[in-house]
Design an enzyme around this catalytic site. Sequence first.
Site, mmCIF file in Angstrom:
data_model
loop_
_atom_site.group_PDB
_atom_site.id
_atom_site.type_symbol
_atom_site.label_atom_id
_atom_site.label_comp_id
_atom_site.label_asym_id
_atom_site.label_seq_id
_atom_site.Cartn_x
_atom_site.Cartn_y
_atom_site.Cartn_z
ATOM 1 N N THR A 119 9.250 30.575 19.497
ATOM 2 C CA THR A 119 9.463 31.774 20.304
ATOM 3 C C THR A 119 10.770 31.709 21.094
ATOM 4 O O THR A 119 11.224 30.616 21.447
ATOM 5 C CB THR A 119 8.270 31.933 21.280
ATOM 6 O OG1 THR A 119 8.577 32.957 22.219
ATOM 7 C CG2 THR A 119 7.985 30.653 22.055
ATOM 8 N N ASP A 120 11.311 32.878 21.407
ATOM 9 C CA ASP A 120 12.514 32.923 22.259
ATOM 10 C C ASP A 120 12.215 32.486 23.689
ATOM 11 O O ASP A 120 13.133 32.204 24.459
ATOM 12 C CB ASP A 120 13.131 34.328 22.245
ATOM 13 C CG ASP A 120 12.197 35.437 22.722
ATOM 14 O OD1 ASP A 120 11.025 35.149 23.022
ATOM 15 O OD2 ASP A 120 12.656 36.599 22.797
ATOM 16 N N GLU A 121 10.922 32.446 24.045
ATOM 17 C CA GLU A 121 10.574 32.103 25.431
ATOM 18 C C GLU A 121 10.944 30.676 25.809
ATOM 19 O O GLU A 121 10.942 30.334 26.989
ATOM 20 C CB GLU A 121 9.075 32.276 25.653
ATOM 21 C CG GLU A 121 8.625 33.685 25.488
ATOM 22 C CD GLU A 121 7.253 33.934 26.075
ATOM 23 O OE1 GLU A 121 6.759 33.065 26.814
ATOM 24 O OE2 GLU A 121 6.701 34.995 25.796
ATOM 25 N N LYS A 150 5.432 25.383 23.710
ATOM 26 C CA LYS A 150 6.195 25.709 22.492
ATOM 27 C C LYS A 150 7.527 24.944 22.498
ATOM 28 O O LYS A 150 7.982 24.462 21.454
ATOM 29 C CB LYS A 150 6.445 27.214 22.401
ATOM 30 C CG LYS A 150 5.222 28.058 22.134
ATOM 31 C CD LYS A 150 4.532 27.803 20.798
ATOM 32 C CE LYS A 150 5.338 28.254 19.602
ATOM 33 N NZ LYS A 150 4.556 28.157 18.339
HETATM 34 P P1 NAD Z 1 -2.222 34.816 17.750
HETATM 35 O O1 NAD Z 1 -2.747 34.333 19.057
HETATM 36 O O2 NAD Z 1 -2.452 36.234 17.364
HETATM 37 O O3 NAD Z 1 -2.808 33.914 16.559
HETATM 38 C C1 NAD Z 1 -2.904 32.538 16.647
HETATM 39 C C2 NAD Z 1 -3.826 32.048 15.527
HETATM 40 O O4 NAD Z 1 -3.855 30.611 15.591
HETATM 41 C C3 NAD Z 1 -5.267 32.534 15.647
HETATM 42 O O5 NAD Z 1 -5.758 32.949 14.396
HETATM 43 C C4 NAD Z 1 -6.018 31.316 16.139
HETATM 44 O O6 NAD Z 1 -7.382 31.284 15.745
HETATM 45 C C5 NAD Z 1 -5.213 30.198 15.508
HETATM 46 N N1 NAD Z 1 -5.350 28.922 16.219
HETATM 47 C C6 NAD Z 1 -5.341 28.710 17.559
HETATM 48 N N2 NAD Z 1 -5.539 27.408 17.826
HETATM 49 C C7 NAD Z 1 -5.659 26.787 16.622
HETATM 50 C C8 NAD Z 1 -5.871 25.450 16.228
HETATM 51 N N3 NAD Z 1 -6.039 24.469 17.142
HETATM 52 N N4 NAD Z 1 -5.921 25.160 14.910
HETATM 53 C C9 NAD Z 1 -5.794 26.129 13.962
HETATM 54 N N5 NAD Z 1 -5.623 27.431 14.296
HETATM 55 C C10 NAD Z 1 -5.552 27.738 15.593
HETATM 56 O O7 NAD Z 1 -0.670 34.458 17.772
HETATM 57 P P2 NAD Z 1 0.568 35.228 17.116
HETATM 58 O O8 NAD Z 1 1.049 36.259 18.056
HETATM 59 O O9 NAD Z 1 0.217 35.603 15.735
HETATM 60 O O10 NAD Z 1 1.647 34.046 17.100
HETATM 61 C C11 NAD Z 1 1.767 33.202 15.969
HETATM 62 C C12 NAD Z 1 2.905 32.229 16.195
HETATM 63 O O11 NAD Z 1 4.113 32.954 16.389
HETATM 64 C C13 NAD Z 1 2.730 31.361 17.434
HETATM 65 O O12 NAD Z 1 3.202 30.067 17.129
HETATM 66 C C14 NAD Z 1 3.619 32.019 18.484
HETATM 67 O O13 NAD Z 1 4.102 31.073 19.401
HETATM 68 C C15 NAD Z 1 4.740 32.547 17.606
HETATM 69 N N6 NAD Z 1 5.456 33.728 18.110
HETATM 70 C C16 NAD Z 1 4.757 34.854 18.488
HETATM 71 C C17 NAD Z 1 5.464 35.985 18.884
HETATM 72 C C18 NAD Z 1 4.741 37.258 19.281
HETATM 73 O O14 NAD Z 1 5.393 38.203 19.721
HETATM 74 N N7 NAD Z 1 3.444 37.353 19.110
HETATM 75 C C19 NAD Z 1 6.861 35.956 18.927
HETATM 76 C C20 NAD Z 1 7.535 34.772 18.560
HETATM 77 C C21 NAD Z 1 6.817 33.673 18.130
HETATM 78 O O1 DAU Z 2 8.988 36.648 23.223
HETATM 79 C C1 DAU Z 2 8.039 36.190 22.315
HETATM 80 C C2 DAU Z 2 6.678 36.125 22.976
HETATM 81 O O2 DAU Z 2 6.231 37.469 23.106
HETATM 82 C C3 DAU Z 2 5.678 35.298 22.186
HETATM 83 O O3 DAU Z 2 6.088 33.962 22.177
HETATM 84 C C4 DAU Z 2 4.278 35.396 22.795
HETATM 85 O O4 DAU Z 2 3.341 34.722 21.971
HETATM 86 C C5 DAU Z 2 3.902 36.857 22.898
HETATM 87 O O5 DAU Z 2 2.646 36.974 23.547
HETATM 88 C C6 DAU Z 2 4.959 37.623 23.686
HETATM 89 O O6 DAU Z 2 4.981 37.181 25.067
HETATM 90 P P1 DAU Z 2 5.066 38.219 26.286
HETATM 91 O O7 DAU Z 2 4.497 37.567 27.471
HETATM 92 O O8 DAU Z 2 6.413 38.819 26.380
HETATM 93 O O9 DAU Z 2 4.069 39.380 25.696
HETATM 94 P P2 DAU Z 2 2.921 40.258 26.370
HETATM 95 O O10 DAU Z 2 2.467 41.219 25.310
HETATM 96 O O11 DAU Z 2 1.892 39.460 27.044
HETATM 97 O O12 DAU Z 2 3.713 41.076 27.479
HETATM 98 C C7 DAU Z 2 4.869 41.834 27.167
HETATM 99 C C8 DAU Z 2 5.424 42.370 28.486
HETATM 100 O O13 DAU Z 2 4.510 43.354 29.022
HETATM 101 C C9 DAU Z 2 5.574 41.320 29.560
HETATM 102 O O14 DAU Z 2 6.729 41.590 30.319
HETATM 103 C C10 DAU Z 2 4.315 41.490 30.433
HETATM 104 C C11 DAU Z 2 4.046 42.970 30.334
HETATM 105 N N1 DAU Z 2 2.636 43.427 30.421
HETATM 106 C C12 DAU Z 2 1.708 42.772 29.655
HETATM 107 C C13 DAU Z 2 0.394 43.194 29.656
HETATM 108 C C14 DAU Z 2 -0.661 42.485 28.829
HETATM 109 C C15 DAU Z 2 2.312 44.526 31.203
HETATM 110 O O15 DAU Z 2 3.160 45.130 31.879
HETATM 111 N N2 DAU Z 2 0.998 44.951 31.198
HETATM 112 C C16 DAU Z 2 0.028 44.333 30.462
HETATM 113 O O16 DAU Z 2 -1.137 44.789 30.505
#
Ligand code: NAD
Ligand code: DAU
Length: 334
Positions: A119-121, A150
């Site tokens: 992730t970019d975080e 991460k």
């Molecule tokens: P998600 O939470 O929707 O899915 C995570 C999945 O991993 C789930 O199916 C969960 O059951 C499984 N999991 C959790 N713990 C586990 C374990 N111990 N063993 C096996 N499986 C396990 O997450 P996502 O949003 O799909 O993110 C997927 C990946 O992408 C993560 O590594 C996250 O850091 C990265 N990522 C997410 C975003 C985003 O915007 N969502 C952006 C950049 C990177």
């Molecule tokens: O940047 C990549 C990341 O993006 C991933 O690594 C994470 O897995 C993914 O969850 C996401 O992280 P954020 O914390 O940015 O996403 P989230 O959807 O939780 O929140 C997006 C923005 O919206 C953040 O600034 C918080 C805000 N927010 C979130 C929720 C749930 C609100 O304002 N209201 C809300 O109810």
Amino acid sequence: MRVLITGGAGFIGSNFIHYTLKHRDADVTVLDAMTYAGNRASLSGVEDQINFVEGSVTDAELVDKLVKEMDVVVHFAAESHNDNSLLGPKPFIDTNISGTFNLLEAVRAHGARFHHVSTDEVYGDLALDDPAKFTEHTPYAPSSPYSASKAASDHLVRAWVRSFGIPATLSNCSNNYGPRQHVEKFIPRQITNILTGQTCKLYGDGLNVRDWIHVDDHNDAVWAIIDKGRIGETYLIGADGEVNNHDVLQLILELMGKDKDDYEHVTDRAGHDRRYAIDASKLESELGWKPKYTTFREGLAQTIDWYRDNEDWWKPMKDETEAKYAYQKRIDPK
Ligand code: NAD
Ligand code: DAU
């Protein structure tokens, strides 16, 4: 090609599987622990084309056994939600750090090609008026237990490349949106709040900026890196999609035919990162990748339609998710 996809029942992993089975000739095995974030319904339509193993990346023996049979491992499995990491960081340490360690050790033993999805975080945040964006050279400065875990996993991957020569690449992507995202996350939470007659929730002043990318563009980039990326390299993935939360929310309300002011400001997230922004020029110039979803409004409208049409998918998790948020508010009522 035998591909192991960890976290394949989650948001990005399940979309990766649908995408892969449509575009590639691959023999897919999924390893997923089926935490609250895993959903077998996300794999409906492809269940008979995959080998699904329910188990954890923290189970070193199982990981070793599976990796031994694979050509490629794509590692999505993680605890992924910042708010949850503030409530209870332990699973983030176990899955994101120890789980990645187990995979790396199995890859070291058996030699599969490894791609680490990050992730970019890990880079912390940028000021709203900073002209800079994150690049592959930005120093690591994670803010939350999630992003710190991460960041730790990224360091492990890099060390295993350098010290043991494993054939790995890394990608750090910005915020994904699209179908099958858990309703705890910002965009689906607001869409389903509207669909269930609840008020939309904006943290703090709502001016935090996220750099939105459609999940299919993320997954297309992951394949480009697996195919053509240089071993040991990190690639940032983003689609020039910077928008602040207030504007995203007003766009959702508008697209769903609601009053644009029909939301409430709620307590801010502790340590809330202000802005993320990706410079994806390395990925674009080296690997020729380009996003296909270039209009956020259109991608968001399609995503809203998906949630409207798939109530059976999200309804069972909605009340539980809102109850978790209500609990979080009670223990930290500021
Ligand atoms: P998600 O939470 O929707 O899915 C995570 C999945 O991993 C789930 O199916 C969960 O059951 C499984 N999991 C959790 N713990 C586990 C374990 N111990 N063993 C096996 N499986 C396990 O997450 P996502 O949003 O799909 O993110 C997927 C990946 O992408 C993560 O590594 C996250 O850091 C990265 N990522 C997410 C975003 C985003 O915007 N969502 C952006 C950049 C990177
Ligand atoms: O940047 C990549 C990341 O993006 C991933 O690594 C994470 O897995 C993914 O969850 C996401 O992280 P954020 O914390 O940015 O996403 P989230 O959807 O939780 O929140 C997006 C923005 O919206 C953040 O600034 C918080 C805000 N927010 C979130 C929720 C749930 C609100 O304002 N209201 C809300 O109810």
